[in-house]
Design a protein around this motif. Structure first.
Motif, mmCIF file in Angstrom:
data_model
loop_
_atom_site.group_PDB
_atom_site.id
_atom_site.type_symbol
_atom_site.label_atom_id
_atom_site.label_comp_id
_atom_site.label_asym_id
_atom_site.label_seq_id
_atom_site.Cartn_x
_atom_site.Cartn_y
_atom_site.Cartn_z
ATOM 1 N N ASP A 143 37.001 7.994 -24.630
ATOM 2 C CA ASP A 143 36.803 8.154 -23.192
ATOM 3 C C ASP A 143 35.668 7.298 -22.641
ATOM 4 O O ASP A 143 35.420 7.304 -21.435
ATOM 5 N N THR B 76 26.048 19.188 -18.924
ATOM 6 C CA THR B 76 26.895 20.333 -18.567
ATOM 7 C C THR B 76 26.093 21.626 -18.478
ATOM 8 O O THR B 76 26.579 22.609 -17.934
ATOM 9 N N ASN C 291 33.981 17.816 -23.607
ATOM 10 C CA ASN C 291 35.121 17.402 -24.427
ATOM 11 C C ASN C 291 35.329 15.896 -24.500
ATOM 12 O O ASN C 291 36.308 15.455 -25.097
ATOM 13 N N ILE C 292 34.444 15.090 -23.889
ATOM 14 C CA ILE C 292 34.675 13.648 -23.950
ATOM 15 C C ILE C 292 34.458 13.131 -25.368
ATOM 16 O O ILE C 292 33.669 13.684 -26.130
ATOM 17 N N ALA D 184 26.221 13.253 -21.521
ATOM 18 C CA ALA D 184 27.227 13.960 -20.722
ATOM 19 C C ALA D 184 27.317 15.412 -21.160
ATOM 20 O O ALA D 184 27.400 16.320 -20.315
ATOM 21 N N LYS D 185 27.297 15.648 -22.442
ATOM 22 C CA LYS D 185 27.362 17.022 -22.946
ATOM 23 C C LYS D 185 26.133 17.826 -22.517
ATOM 24 O O LYS D 185 26.244 18.982 -22.130
ATOM 25 N N GLU E 80 40.227 15.503 -18.257
ATOM 26 C CA GLU E 80 40.670 16.743 -17.613
ATOM 27 C C GLU E 80 40.631 16.673 -16.093
ATOM 28 O O GLU E 80 41.548 17.132 -15.429
ATOM 29 N N ASP E 81 39.551 16.112 -15.546
ATOM 30 C CA ASP E 81 39.466 16.047 -14.082
ATOM 31 C C ASP E 81 39.621 14.631 -13.529
ATOM 32 O O ASP E 81 39.477 14.409 -12.336
ATOM 33 N N SER F 41 34.027 20.760 -18.676
ATOM 34 C CA SER F 41 35.024 19.867 -19.277
ATOM 35 C C SER F 41 34.418 18.568 -19.800
ATOM 36 O O SER F 41 35.009 17.907 -20.648
ATOM 37 N N TRP F 42 33.214 18.205 -19.340
ATOM 38 C CA TRP F 42 32.555 16.998 -19.841
ATOM 39 C C TRP F 42 32.090 17.161 -21.294
ATOM 40 O O TRP F 42 31.782 16.183 -21.960
ATOM 41 N N THR G 242 35.063 8.544 -18.820
ATOM 42 C CA THR G 242 36.107 9.180 -18.018
ATOM 43 C C THR G 242 36.444 10.537 -18.603
ATOM 44 O O THR G 242 36.712 10.662 -19.792
ATOM 45 N N ASN G 243 36.420 11.522 -17.737
ATOM 46 C CA ASN G 243 36.786 12.878 -18.122
ATOM 47 C C ASN G 243 38.294 13.005 -17.943
ATOM 48 O O ASN G 243 38.797 12.980 -16.817
#
Length: 111
Positions: A67, A45, A62-63, A41-42, A86-87, A59-60, A83-84
């Protein structure tokens, strides 16, 4: 004597590195699958890897482990949700037993 000691140290380090390299090719487990999802996921981005979801928002990055959940394991294939916070979006990752991310989707359509 010095040559013998050097040879023993050299052989020991070769055997150790060979063992460590091959132990990482074991089967996937829940913790390893979660780590793969967080890392993927990171990376997603800043690079589009060709999955259905494309490039993810910043924002991904920051998982965390909290999460990410192992949704199912069937035939050595892991379906892991992330799950993010933030969004409020959830992605589903399909991960092979060798740790390869096979697909990423916004819905769990993997069968």
């Amino acid at each position: 004597m010095r040559t013998l000691l050097f040879t023993m140290v050299l052989l020991s380090s070769f055997i150790s590195s060979y063992s460590l390299a091959h132990s990482s090719h074991g089967h996937m487990n829940d913790n390893a699958a979660i780590s793969v999802v967080i890392k993927s996921a990171k990376q997603m981005t800043f690079k589009d890897f060709g999955y259905a979801v494309g490039l993810l928002p910043e924002s991904w990055k920051n998982i965390t482990v909290a999460d990410v959940t192992v949704f199912s394991v069937t035939g050595g294939v892991y379906i892991v949700s992330a799950t993010n916070a933030e969004d409020k979006k959830t992605l589903y990752f399909q991960i092979a037993d060798d740790g390869e991310v096979m697909a990423v989707s916004e819905s769990n359509t993997f069968k």
